[in-house]
Design a protein around this motif. Structure first.
Motif, short mmCIF file in Angstrom:
data_model
loop_
_atom_site.label_atom_id
_atom_site.label_comp_id
_atom_site.label_asym_id
_atom_site.label_seq_id
_atom_site.Cartn_x
_atom_site.Cartn_y
_atom_site.Cartn_z
N LEU A 198 -56.23 -53.57 14.14
CA LEU A 198 -54.97 -54.17 14.78
C LEU A 198 -54.41 -53.44 15.80
CD1 LEU A 198 -53.07 -54.63 11.38
CD2 LEU A 198 -53.82 -56.45 12.62
N ILE A 199 -54.71 -52.10 16.06
CA ILE A 199 -54.14 -51.22 17.17
C ILE A 199 -54.85 -51.70 18.33
CG2 ILE A 199 -54.10 -48.96 18.04
CD1 ILE A 199 -53.23 -48.16 15.30
N LEU A 200 -56.22 -51.80 17.98
CA LEU A 200 -57.17 -52.20 19.35
C LEU A 200 -57.02 -53.54 19.95
CD1 LEU A 200 -60.41 -50.42 18.00
CD2 LEU A 200 -59.12 -49.80 19.89
N ALA A 201 -56.58 -54.40 18.88
CA ALA A 201 -56.30 -55.91 19.27
C ALA A 201 -55.08 -55.84 20.04
CB ALA A 201 -56.45 -56.86 18.02
N ASN A 202 -54.05 -55.02 19.41
CA ASN A 202 -52.71 -55.11 20.27
C ASN A 202 -52.90 -54.39 21.75
OD1 ASN A 202 -49.74 -55.55 20.15
ND2 ASN A 202 -49.89 -53.11 20.57
N PHE A 203 -53.73 -53.73 21.98
CA PHE A 203 -53.82 -52.77 22.92
C PHE A 203 -54.69 -53.65 24.13
CE2 PHE A 203 -56.18 -49.75 25.83
CZ PHE A 203 -55.31 -48.95 26.31
N PHE A 204 -55.87 -54.23 23.64
CA PHE A 204 -56.67 -54.88 24.65
C PHE A 204 -56.17 -56.37 24.94
CE2 PHE A 204 -59.56 -51.35 23.32
CZ PHE A 204 -59.75 -50.88 24.73
N LEU A 205 -55.85 -56.95 23.90
CA LEU A 205 -55.75 -58.57 23.87
C LEU A 205 -54.03 -58.82 24.10
CD1 LEU A 205 -58.23 -59.45 21.44
CD2 LEU A 205 -58.68 -59.18 23.66
N LYS A 206 -53.17 -57.96 24.25
CA LYS A 206 -51.93 -58.38 24.27
C LYS A 206 -51.51 -58.83 25.48
CE LYS A 206 -47.11 -56.56 23.67
NZ LYS A 206 -46.26 -55.26 23.56
N GLY A 207 -51.03 -60.17 25.79
CA GLY A 207 -50.92 -61.21 26.98
C GLY A 207 -52.08 -61.77 27.36
N PHE A 208 -53.12 -61.32 26.41
CA PHE A 208 -54.23 -62.17 26.93
C PHE A 208 -54.64 -63.48 25.80
CE2 PHE A 208 -58.97 -62.04 25.27
CZ PHE A 208 -59.40 -62.95 26.00
N ALA A 209 -54.18 -62.95 24.52
CA ALA A 209 -54.57 -63.94 23.47
C ALA A 209 -53.18 -64.68 23.19
CB ALA A 209 -55.11 -63.31 22.18
N VAL A 210 -52.94 -65.78 23.31
CA VAL A 210 -51.81 -66.58 23.39
C VAL A 210 -51.11 -66.59 21.67
CG1 VAL A 210 -50.58 -68.69 23.44
CG2 VAL A 210 -52.26 -68.18 25.14
N HIS A 211 -52.36 -66.58 20.84
CA HIS A 211 -51.94 -66.68 19.31
C HIS A 211 -52.12 -65.16 18.85
CE1 HIS A 211 -52.78 -70.96 20.58
NE2 HIS A 211 -52.05 -71.19 19.81
N LEU A 212 -51.64 -64.22 19.37
CA LEU A 212 -52.00 -62.76 19.26
C LEU A 212 -51.86 -62.63 17.48
CD1 LEU A 212 -53.27 -60.00 19.98
CD2 LEU A 212 -50.84 -59.29 20.75
N LEU A 213 -50.83 -62.88 17.10
CA LEU A 213 -50.01 -62.81 15.85
C LEU A 213 -51.40 -63.43 14.96
CD1 LEU A 213 -48.34 -61.49 13.35
CD2 LEU A 213 -46.83 -63.47 13.58
N TYR A 214 -51.65 -64.75 15.23
CA TYR A 214 -52.72 -65.55 14.31
C TYR A 214 -53.99 -64.57 14.42
CZ TYR A 214 -48.97 -69.24 13.90
OH TYR A 214 -47.94 -69.67 13.50
N PHE A 215 -54.18 -64.34 15.66
CA PHE A 215 -55.47 -63.59 15.91
C PHE A 215 -55.45 -62.37 15.00
CE2 PHE A 215 -57.87 -60.36 18.16
CZ PHE A 215 -59.21 -60.94 18.02
N MET A 216 -54.73 -61.59 14.91
CA MET A 216 -54.65 -60.39 14.13
C MET A 216 -54.84 -60.55 12.63
SD MET A 216 -51.82 -58.29 16.64
CE MET A 216 -52.00 -56.81 16.02
#
Length: 452
Positions: free
Chosen positions: A23-41
């Motif tokens: 979760l931390i790594l996804a938020n760090f690298f993909l924040k602002g990149f993945a539109v559906h970040l919450l769903y992705f996590m």
């Protein structure tokens, strides 16, 4: 020195830390990149846990080799990468930066591998240097194989075993603590965790008695096989270096991940029933109970629960106030009220037990909690009876949907209940729980002969 009493917490802690890292790594690298970040996590955590279950990623023991752990890591992370890539196809989201995605995958691999390596390394160091997280072990049988196993325990302190002696009826030696008949007393008095058995020194009856003893007292039994032996399907083989060891397969609900899945299902299902059904059903049934007889709306009774710890089981009161609550109900029981007859026929009297489920005393599906009188009577009559107390009791169960509910008219009937309970425990799956729930609802409308 401390024994391995906290070992059962290592796997849930490991799963939690891995998920938090992702979760931390996804938020760090993909924040602002993945539109559906919450769903992705959410998707990645579900994918990681599902993969871990099917690949046995967290099946790491004190005797697991480092090369096996690395193989498991590569397999888990490779399949996880494929599932993550599939997310973008499912959501039709354009990958704006393959570079950031690559950083996410590489960082996940590095940090999770580092954590696994450090955990494995320091646990071994802890066992060697401080003598912590160890397990007491004995060996039944004085054979060449059993002596080799004892040598392995003594030369590999990183495995974390303290050898406490041999037991044998066929040899005399200073290392032998006593005969096979003395094993059970020694195990209980010396807090033995693991019992290793040389199969060639045990008769069928002795082996059966030992398995029943270990089931009852929650001890681990493992077997030292004879050469060229064919192994049964309910046994699994592990290797301590090149030394083969057989052990009984664990039941599904021994696994922390599956326990969590069952508990999550129980919470969500019981919460739904409480909010959308009991919220209006309780006032209606309360009025009907009060109109017919004096007394409380709910009836509570102490029952044996998980590990035979007592809890209060709640029901809608279906009887007039009496002093024979420890006696089971019989057909045309004069204690039952008119509204009580309806409640028991439809099983609506059990509905308050969804509160028991929500607070954690019970499960939706599981062995039904017996009266203490029946529990104390049949635990000595029926072998493996106590095994049903290793999981939480249920509102409904496999035995109940098969027709074994209500009054116990014979020992044979109780035997069949226990047989179905044990089958359920050994073959649990979420799908089986859902099937039993559906059959329970069908039986409510169909009616059952012993629903009184």
């Amino acid at each position: 020195m401390t024994k391995g009493r906290y070992s059962k917490y290592l796997r849930p802690i490991s799963i939690t830390i891995d998920c938090v890292l992702l979760l931390i790594l996804a938020n760090f690298f993909l924040k602002g990149f993945a539109v559906h970040l919450l769903y992705f996590m959410m998707y990645q955590i579900v994918s990681w846990c599902a993969l871990a279950y099917f690949t046995n990623f967290y099946e790491v023991y004190r005797f697991t080799k480092p090369v096996e752990i690395m193989t498991m890591l590569f397999r888990q992370l490779f399949l996880f990468t494929l599932l993550v890539m599939a997310f973008f196809s499912i959501t039709r989201e354009i990958i704006l930066s393959f570079k950031l995605l690559l950083y996410f995958f590489v960082s996940s691999f590095i940090y999770i591998t580092l954590f696994k390596g450090l955990l494995f390394y320091y646990l071994k160091k802890y066992r060697i240097v401080l003598g912590g997280n160890y397990r007491n072990a004995i060996i039944i049988g004085y054979t060449e194989s059993s002596q080799n196993l004892k040598h392995l325990f003594q030369t590999r302190p990183d495995y974390g075993y303290h050898f406490k002696g041999f037991f044998s009826d066929k040899a005399v030696n200073a290392e032998i603590k006593g005969g096979i008949s003395e094993v059970q007393k020694f195990v209980l008095e010396n807090r033995i965790d693991d019992i290793y058995c040389a199969l060639e020194e045990l008769s069928g009856d002795q082996l059966k008695e030992l398995v029943e003893f270990t089931d009852y007292h929650k001890k681990t039994i493992k077997f030292i096989p004879e050469a060229n032996e064919i192994y049964a399907k309910n046994l699994k083989i592990d290797y301590y270096e090149f030394f083969p060891i057989l052990s009984l397969k664990r039941t599904p609900l021994n696994e922390p991940l599956l326990k969590f899945v069952k508990r999550l299902f129980d919470i969500l299902f019981s919460l739904f029933i409480i909010l959308f059904i009991l919220s209006w059903l309780i006032p209606i049934i309360a009025i009907l109970i009060k109109l017919e007889s004096k007394g409380p709306i709910f009836f509570k009774q102490g029952r044996p629960g998980l590990d035979e710890n007592e809890f209060y089981c709640y029901k809608f009161r279906s009887m007039r106030i009496n002093d024979k609550t420890e006696e089971s109900v019989t057909k045309n029981d004069p204690r039952i009220t008119k509204i009580g007859t309806f409640l028991r026929k439809t099983s609506f009297d059990e509905m308050p037990q969804f509160f028991n489920v929500f607070i954690g005393d019970m499960s939706i599906v599981g062995p039904r909690p017996h009266l203490w009188a029946h529990n104390n009577e049949y635990r000595s009559k029926i072998k493996k009876y106590n095994f049903r107390l290793h999981i939480k009791p249920g509102i409904t169960g496999l035995a109940q949907v098969k027709g074994f509910r209500g009054e116990i008219e014979s020992d044979d009937e109780m035997f069949h209940r226990i047989k179905y309970d044990l089958f359920y425990i050994e073959n649990w799956s979420l799908l089986l729980d859902i099937k039993i729930i559906v059959l329970t609802v069908i039986n409510i409308f169909k009616g059952q002969e012993k629903a009184y």
